[in-house]
Write a protein that holds these residues in place. Structure first.
Motif, PDB file in Angstrom:
ATOM      1  N   ASP A 140       0.818  -1.215   0.000  1.00 54.28           N
ATOM      2  CA  ASP A 140       0.000   0.000   0.000  1.00 54.28           C
ATOM      3  C   ASP A 140       0.851   1.264   0.000  1.00 54.28           C
ATOM      4  N   ARG A 141       2.122   1.123   0.300  1.00 56.73           N
ATOM      5  CA  ARG A 141       3.040   2.274   0.232  1.00 56.73           C
ATOM      6  C   ARG A 141       3.609   2.432  -1.169  1.00 56.73           C
ATOM      7  N   VAL A 142       3.703   1.324  -1.909  1.00 52.02           N
ATOM      8  CA  VAL A 142       4.324   1.343  -3.229  1.00 52.02           C
ATOM      9  C   VAL A 142       3.357   1.806  -4.302  1.00 52.02           C
ATOM     10  N   VAL A 143       2.173   1.215  -4.359  1.00 51.00           N
ATOM     11  CA  VAL A 143       1.231   1.501  -5.445  1.00 51.00           C
ATOM     12  C   VAL A 143       0.711   2.930  -5.307  1.00 51.00           C
ATOM     13  N   ALA A 144       0.793   3.690  -6.394  1.00 55.57           N
ATOM     14  CA  ALA A 144       0.470   5.109  -6.356  1.00 55.57           C
ATOM     15  C   ALA A 144      -0.949   5.359  -5.866  1.00 55.57           C
ATOM     16  N   VAL A 145      -1.086   6.285  -4.943  1.00 59.13           N
ATOM     17  CA  VAL A 145      -2.396   6.675  -4.435  1.00 59.13           C
ATOM     18  C   VAL A 145      -3.218   7.252  -5.585  1.00 59.13           C
ATOM     19  N   GLY A 146      -4.436   6.786  -5.732  1.00 58.56           N
ATOM     20  CA  GLY A 146      -5.304   7.286  -6.790  1.00 58.56           C
ATOM     21  C   GLY A 146      -5.078   6.663  -8.147  1.00 58.56           C
ATOM     22  N   SER A 147      -4.103   5.758  -8.279  1.00 59.66           N
ATOM     23  CA  SER A 147      -3.889   5.104  -9.569  1.00 59.66           C
ATOM     24  C   SER A 147      -5.073   4.196  -9.883  1.00 59.66           C
ATOM     25  N   THR A 148      -5.339   4.025 -11.180  1.00 56.53           N
ATOM     26  CA  THR A 148      -6.543   3.304 -11.593  1.00 56.53           C
ATOM     27  C   THR A 148      -6.579   1.883 -11.041  1.00 56.53           C
ATOM     28  N   ALA A 149      -5.467   1.143 -11.159  1.00 58.85           N
ATOM     29  CA  ALA A 149      -5.457  -0.237 -10.691  1.00 58.85           C
ATOM     30  C   ALA A 149      -5.740  -0.323  -9.196  1.00 58.85           C
ATOM     31  N   ARG A 150      -5.153   0.584  -8.441  1.00 59.11           N
ATOM     32  CA  ARG A 150      -5.365   0.563  -6.985  1.00 59.11           C
ATOM     33  C   ARG A 150      -6.831   0.789  -6.645  1.00 59.11           C
ATOM     34  N   VAL A 151      -7.444   1.780  -7.282  1.00 61.91           N
ATOM     35  CA  VAL A 151      -8.846   2.099  -7.008  1.00 61.91           C
ATOM     36  C   VAL A 151      -9.760   0.950  -7.429  1.00 61.91           C
ATOM     37  N   LEU A 152      -9.471   0.344  -8.593  1.00 61.85           N
ATOM     38  CA  LEU A 152     -10.344  -0.714  -9.089  1.00 61.85           C
ATOM     39  C   LEU A 152     -10.288  -1.961  -8.209  1.00 61.85           C
ATOM     40  N   VAL A 153      -9.106  -2.343  -7.739  1.00 59.64           N
ATOM     41  CA  VAL A 153      -9.009  -3.495  -6.838  1.00 59.64           C
ATOM     42  C   VAL A 153      -9.782  -3.209  -5.554  1.00 59.64           C
TER      43      VAL A 153
ATOM     44  N   GLY B  42      -9.113  10.115  -2.359  1.00 58.39           N
ATOM     45  CA  GLY B  42      -8.603  10.440  -3.690  1.00 58.39           C
ATOM     46  C   GLY B  42      -7.164  10.853  -3.607  1.00 58.39           C
ATOM     47  N   PRO B  43      -6.556  11.185  -4.740  1.00 64.87           N
ATOM     48  CA  PRO B  43      -5.141  11.538  -4.753  1.00 64.87           C
ATOM     49  C   PRO B  43      -4.839  12.865  -4.092  1.00 64.87           C
ATOM     50  N   GLY B  44      -5.818  13.737  -3.950  1.00 67.19           N
ATOM     51  CA  GLY B  44      -5.599  15.034  -3.318  1.00 67.19           C
ATOM     52  C   GLY B  44      -6.695  15.314  -2.327  1.00 67.19           C
TER      53      GLY B  44
ATOM     54  N   CYS C 134     -16.782   8.189 -14.179  1.00 62.10           N
ATOM     55  CA  CYS C 134     -15.584   8.720 -14.832  1.00 62.10           C
ATOM     56  C   CYS C 134     -14.381   8.536 -13.921  1.00 62.10           C
ATOM     57  N   GLY C 135     -13.318   7.950 -14.458  1.00 65.05           N
ATOM     58  CA  GLY C 135     -12.070   7.826 -13.709  1.00 65.05           C
ATOM     59  C   GLY C 135     -12.249   7.076 -12.403  1.00 65.05           C
ATOM     60  N   ARG C 136     -11.899   7.739 -11.314  1.00 66.57           N
ATOM     61  CA  ARG C 136     -11.978   7.122  -9.987  1.00 66.57           C
ATOM     62  C   ARG C 136     -13.371   7.218  -9.382  1.00 66.57           C
ATOM     63  N   LEU C 137     -14.270   7.929 -10.039  1.00 60.34           N
ATOM     64  CA  LEU C 137     -15.629   8.093  -9.496  1.00 60.34           C
ATOM     65  C   LEU C 137     -16.504   6.925  -9.926  1.00 60.34           C
ATOM     66  N   LEU C 138     -16.432   5.845  -9.168  1.00 60.04           N
ATOM     67  CA  LEU C 138     -17.246   4.663  -9.432  1.00 60.04           C
ATOM     68  C   LEU C 138     -17.499   3.930  -8.136  1.00 60.04           C
ATOM     69  N   ASP C 139     -18.568   3.136  -8.116  1.00 59.26           N
ATOM     70  CA  ASP C 139     -18.888   2.310  -6.954  1.00 59.26           C
ATOM     71  C   ASP C 139     -19.695   1.106  -7.435  1.00 59.26           C
ATOM     72  N   PRO C 140     -19.020  -0.009  -7.737  1.00 59.86           N
ATOM     73  CA  PRO C 140     -19.731  -1.177  -8.285  1.00 59.86           C
ATOM     74  C   PRO C 140     -20.834  -1.722  -7.376  1.00 59.86           C
ATOM     75  N   TRP C 141     -20.630  -1.663  -6.060  1.00 57.06           N
ATOM     76  CA  TRP C 141     -21.652  -2.223  -5.171  1.00 57.06           C
ATOM     77  C   TRP C 141     -22.919  -1.375  -5.193  1.00 57.06           C
ATOM     78  N   GLN C 142     -22.787  -0.069  -5.129  1.00 56.97           N
ATOM     79  CA  GLN C 142     -23.974   0.782  -5.168  1.00 56.97           C
ATOM     80  C   GLN C 142     -24.693   0.671  -6.507  1.00 56.97           C
ATOM     81  N   VAL C 143     -23.960   0.442  -7.588  1.00 60.17           N
ATOM     82  CA  VAL C 143     -24.576   0.249  -8.903  1.00 60.17           C
ATOM     83  C   VAL C 143     -25.463  -0.990  -8.891  1.00 60.17           C
ATOM     84  N   VAL C 144     -24.958  -2.090  -8.351  1.00 54.45           N
ATOM     85  CA  VAL C 144     -25.737  -3.337  -8.300  1.00 54.45           C
ATOM     86  C   VAL C 144     -26.904  -3.195  -7.334  1.00 54.45           C
ATOM     87  N   ARG C 145     -26.658  -2.569  -6.193  1.00 54.03           N
ATOM     88  CA  ARG C 145     -27.702  -2.398  -5.178  1.00 54.03           C
ATOM     89  C   ARG C 145     -28.896  -1.602  -5.712  1.00 54.03           C
TER      90      ARG C 145
END
Length: 470
Positions: A18-31, A48-50, A338-349
């Motif tokens: 969690d220290r290595v993977v860039a904060v706010g990077s797409t892969a980190r947010v999606l996982v 978010g990143p900021g 768009c980008g980091r603005l997503l929430d798969p669980w709320q979409v399904v709910r």
């Protein structure tokens, strides 16, 4: 993982994932988003990143400075580049998922629709690469050759302890803005299936479970001298073309002016390959090792080749609509993320149909407009435009986002919180959760989509959207 390496990791050698993977990077947010959804949780705790969202009334320069400081603080130091352990990162990514059996796995390039697809299939999503950022003291937005020199030295430190990865450096003032002169962005690609992933797949997959390999097929000019480190100026994610990063380009002049650089200093290094897979691509060795592992273990492998992000976004949205309707729901309400603005669980709910835009560039927003124009109308369209935090001639303006919302027959909503500081603000991922929590519940949640149905839907969408499924 060999016992000797397990002992090293257990002893705390190397930086935590969690220290290595860039904060706010797409892969980190999606996982993080996919893992939470598989636990039945939303993304309310994801930032978010900021941290500029805490200063909604501050002037633009103050907001941009706050975001820059937050991202720079999170970057690694030059010395820490040698402490990166890619094996430990793979462990950290895989360990975020609930410990149970799964009917399959999605693996490969980062894409928001992949997270939604994984949740519909009740599967985890694992990235084939991760992004990290490192400080560049005395750096300059307008000196890509100096960025290459600094990045090559950093990559050498990282590769000394991680010979099984390739490092792609991206210098892109169009998508990074002034930060391109303060930090170096490195996309670390595994060249083979990491041990942690092998163990995860062996322990967590049902017998005969499917493996879906997603590959971003976009290309870009690259400089690669064959030492495990490659370099690209610009990125497909910028919304610009390679020619726009030429010293004589009017677009480059606007980009550098906004980022605080000067065109007179811009002298990019010569490329060695006119076209190679861009930073979101999957290393060929990684893809081959996934195929070998799946074949030996008796897991069917399905390859999904994505020519442009909107191809998978449109296909997944169509898939969701059909899935929801077969489960007795309307499939008539759309959310454009768009980008980091997503929430798969709320979409399904909420029983929503999700369409994911990679970012706020005109090209990506035009993609959702074209798809909506050719689709059966939706009764409601909610739009969550992520402010990129920079200014660029490639960005969509708010009127274009409003035009997307206007496709809704009854409800047309553009999130005001996301739009308030657009395009230079920074909005946390939890903003998507906050908005989607206000959608009416549509329970019960539909049962997982069978893999065979999903593959059939993706293949059917291939003809219309250019998606290749094998």
């Amino acid at each position: 993982m060999p016992k000797a390496h397990r002992d090293v990791v257990a002893a705390g050698a190397g930086l935590a994932g969690d220290r290595v993977v860039a904060v706010g990077s797409t892969a980190r947010v999606l996982v993080a988003a996919a893992a939470r959804a598989l636990r039945g949780a939303d993304c309310a705790d994801l930032g978010g990143p900021g941290a500029v969202s805490r200063f909604p009334g501050a002037p633009d320069p103050v907001r941009r400075a706050a975001a820059a400081r937050a991202v720079t603080r999170a970057a690694l130091t030059v010395g820490q580049a040698a402490e990166v352990d890619a094996a430990r990162v793979a462990d950290w990514l895989a360990d975020q998922y609930p410990r149970r059996r799964y009917p399959g796995v999605l693996i490969g390039s980062p894409h928001g629709a992949a997270a939604h697809l994984a949740v519909a299939l009740d599967m985890p999503w694992l990235p084939a690469s991760f992004e990290l950022t490192v400080h560049w003291t005395g750096g300059a937005v307008d000196r890509p050759a100096a960025a290459l020199d600094h990045g090559a030295a950093l990559a050498a430190r990282l590769l000394a302890g991680n010979p099984d990865v390739h490092v792609r450096q991206v210098h892109c003032p169009a998508s990074r803005g002034p930060l391109a002169g303060a930090i170096v962005s490195l996309a670390v690609r595994w060249r083979t299936l990491p041990t942690a992933y092998r163990r995860f797949l062996a322990d967590r997959l049902d017998p005969g479970a499917a493996v879906l390999l997603l590959r971003d097929a976009r290309t870009w000019p690259v400089r690669d001298e064959g030492a495990g480190h490659s370099f690209q100026v610009g990125s497909p994610a910028s919304g610009l073309e390679p020619v726009d990063f030429h010293p004589d380009s009017p677009a480059l002049r606007q980009v550098l002016r906004a980022a605080g650089g000067a065109r007179a200093h811009w002298a990019p290094p010569e490329v060695s390959a006119p076209r190679e897979h861009a930073e979101a691509g999957v290393d060929g060795g990684f893809a081959d090792s996934v195929a070998v592992w799946a074949g030996r273990r008796g897991h069917p492998l399905h390859r999904v080749l994505v020519p442009q992000p909107e191809a998978l976004s449109a296909a997944t949205a169509d898939l969701y609509r059909g899935w929801l309707r077969r489960c007795g729901k309307t499939g008539d309400r759309l959310v454009v993320e768009c980008g980091r603005l997503l929430d798969p669980w709320q979409v399904v709910r909420a029983g929503l149909v999700p369409y994911w835009c990679e970012n706020a560039t005109r090209r990506r927003v035009e993609g959702v407009e074209w798809w909506l124009a050719g689709s059966e109308p939706f009764s409601s369209v909610d739009v969550l435009p992520e402010p990129p935090g920079v200014r660029s001639p490639a960005l969509a303006g708010l009127p274009q986002w409003l035009a997307v919302a206007a496709f809704g027959r009854r409800r047309r909503a553009l999130d005001r919180g996301s739009a308030r500081g657009y395009p230079v603000a920074s909005v946390p991922t939890s903003r998507a959760t906050e908005v989607l929590r206000n959608q009416p519940y549509d329970l019960p949640v539909p049962p997982p989509l069978p893999v065979a149905d999903a593959l059939r839907a993706l293949r059917d969408a291939g003809d219309a959207h250019g998606l290749l499924v094998r």
